[in-house]
Design an enzyme around this catalytic site. Structure first.
Site, PDB file in Angstrom:
ATOM      1  N   LYS A  54       0.836  -1.204   0.000  1.00 40.85           N
ATOM      2  CA  LYS A  54       0.000   0.000   0.000  1.00 40.85           C
ATOM      3  C   LYS A  54       0.871   1.254   0.000  1.00 40.85           C
ATOM      4  O   LYS A  54       0.621   2.196  -0.758  1.00 40.85           O
ATOM      5  CB  LYS A  54      -0.919   0.006   1.231  1.00 40.85           C
ATOM      6  CG  LYS A  54      -2.056  -0.994   1.106  1.00 40.85           C
ATOM      7  CD  LYS A  54      -2.820  -1.180   2.397  1.00 40.85           C
ATOM      8  CE  LYS A  54      -3.853  -2.287   2.231  1.00 40.85           C
ATOM      9  NZ  LYS A  54      -4.520  -2.682   3.461  1.00 40.85           N
ATOM     10  N   GLN A  98      -4.829  -1.127   9.647  1.00 42.28           N
ATOM     11  CA  GLN A  98      -4.745  -2.466   9.057  1.00 42.28           C
ATOM     12  C   GLN A  98      -5.391  -3.499   9.982  1.00 42.28           C
ATOM     13  O   GLN A  98      -5.063  -3.571  11.168  1.00 42.28           O
ATOM     14  CB  GLN A  98      -3.265  -2.814   8.796  1.00 42.28           C
ATOM     15  CG  GLN A  98      -3.042  -4.140   8.112  1.00 42.28           C
ATOM     16  CD  GLN A  98      -3.597  -4.180   6.682  1.00 42.28           C
ATOM     17  OE1 GLN A  98      -3.467  -3.224   5.936  1.00 42.28           O
ATOM     18  NE2 GLN A  98      -4.209  -5.285   6.319  1.00 42.28           N
ATOM     19  N   ASP A 121     -11.212   3.029   4.107  1.00 46.88           N
ATOM     20  CA  ASP A 121     -11.591   1.618   4.070  1.00 46.88           C
ATOM     21  C   ASP A 121     -13.113   1.461   3.998  1.00 46.88           C
ATOM     22  O   ASP A 121     -13.622   0.355   3.816  1.00 46.88           O
ATOM     23  CB  ASP A 121     -11.072   0.903   5.328  1.00 46.88           C
ATOM     24  CG  ASP A 121      -9.963  -0.091   4.999  1.00 46.88           C
ATOM     25  OD1 ASP A 121      -9.743  -0.365   3.804  1.00 46.88           O
ATOM     26  OD2 ASP A 121      -9.328  -0.596   5.948  1.00 46.88           O
TER      27      ASP A 121
END
Ligand code: NDP
Length: 294
Positions: A54, A98, A121
């Site tokens: 990422k 994460q 997200d």
């Protein structure tokens, strides 16, 4: 008949290039450099790999990347304090924590602390609620990427019978909303579903997001169906080596499906590309600019 293989790698590279072009434009025209902060708690090896990918792709697209690596025993209060700081930081337009989190930390508490405007997200209830009510929202990256892949095969999904296997907040549930927005007819299956193979045989579009290696067999598929395999499962092959497989028995499905995504090289590639899309969109929205052309 052999199915068309949907090349997630090439489609994601094309999307990343378009994001990079738009990043360049907003920098030039508005002095805006989108920034993504990634918070990694603990040292789960798979998460470390994802986070590195990422970061690299964020920087390659011309955006700023801010990494926050915290030990597994970091207290919830310290994580919430970091998120509050990132919420206020004007150089940060996207915040990603994460998952999975180390044991003892509640993902809901952490995710709900993220400013919904920076929730790239798409997991905050504010964004999930907006998506569910048909409003514009930051949408989870994996479902977003899955729809983009399906639409490379079918310009319109209108009226198609779509089956989603899996009902997680991360994949299955947002997929329902995205497919409804595309005017597909949607069925969602899960571990309590009766006769999944029969249900599957009626579907023009199958999205498998279960987490069970090669569960969906070739003879479950309607001939010509489009299959988007979200699953990522590590198995040990007959040669004793570890390898990644999806939730669909790929070799069998290849003979029945009309089009299928490989694992790896399918949905996984799109997930990170869509994270860049979301960060760019969030940055433009926060700055009061029109939505970017990606
Ligand atoms: P979850 O474990 O949160 O959800 C799995 C879902 O599958 C649940 O809804 C569960 O049903 C359902 N399920 C389990 N067993 C069966 C069964 N036998 N028949 C039908 N349904 C079943 O997983 P995620 O949604 O987070 O992830 C799914 C897969 O996608 C995993 O392999 C994961 O690694 C992968 N993934 C890939 C990403 C990518 O970038 N490509 C990103 C995110 C995930 P129930 O609700 O009843 O328990």
């Amino acid at each position: 008949m052999t199915a068309q293989i949907i090349d997630g790698k090439a489609i994601a590279a094309d999307l990343r290039a378009r994001v990079a072009g738009e990043v360049e434009r907003v920098k030039r025209e508005h002095g805006l450099q989108p920034g993504l902060a990634v918070v990694l708690i603990g040292n789960d090896p798979a998460s470390e790999v994802y986070v590195r990918t990422k970061q690299k792709q964020t920087v390659d697209a011309g955006m700023a990347s801010f990494e926050h690596k915290l030990p597994a025993d970091t207290s919830e209060a310290d994580i919430l304090a970091l998120i509050a700081r990132l919420n206020r930081d004007e150089a940060v337009h996207g915040i990603l924590v994460q998952l999975p989190l180390p044991k003892g930390l509640d993902p809901n508490t952490i995710v709900n602390a993220i400013d919904p405007a920076k929730d790239v997200d798409g997991l905050h209830p504010f964004n999930a609620g907006r998506l569910a009510t048909g409003l514009s929202a930051l949408v989870p990256c994996t479902p977003l990427g899955s729809i983009i892949l399906a639409k490379t095969v079918h310009a319109s999904l209108e009226g198609m019978n779509a089956l989603i296997i899996g009902r997680s907040n991360l994949v299955g549930r947002p997929l329902v909303q995205l497919l409804l927005n595309e005017n597909a007819t949607v069925t969602i299956a899960h571990s309590r579903t009766r006769d999944l193979p029969a249900l599957c045989r009626q579907a023009d579009l199958v999205f498998a997001a279960v987490g069970r290696a090669e569960m969906v067999k070739g003879d479950w598929l309607k001939p010509g169906a489009t299959v988007i395999d979200v699953g990522i499962n590590r198995i040990t092959g007959s040669d004793g080596k570890g390898r990644l497989v999806g939730d669909v028995a790929y070799d069998e499905a290849l003979k029945v499906a009309g089009a299928i995504t490989p694992v790896p090289g399918g949905v996984g590639q799109m997930t990170v590309a869509c994270l860049l899309v979301n960060t760019l969109r969030a940055a433009c929205a926060i700055k009061g600019l029109p939505a970017p052309a990606v």
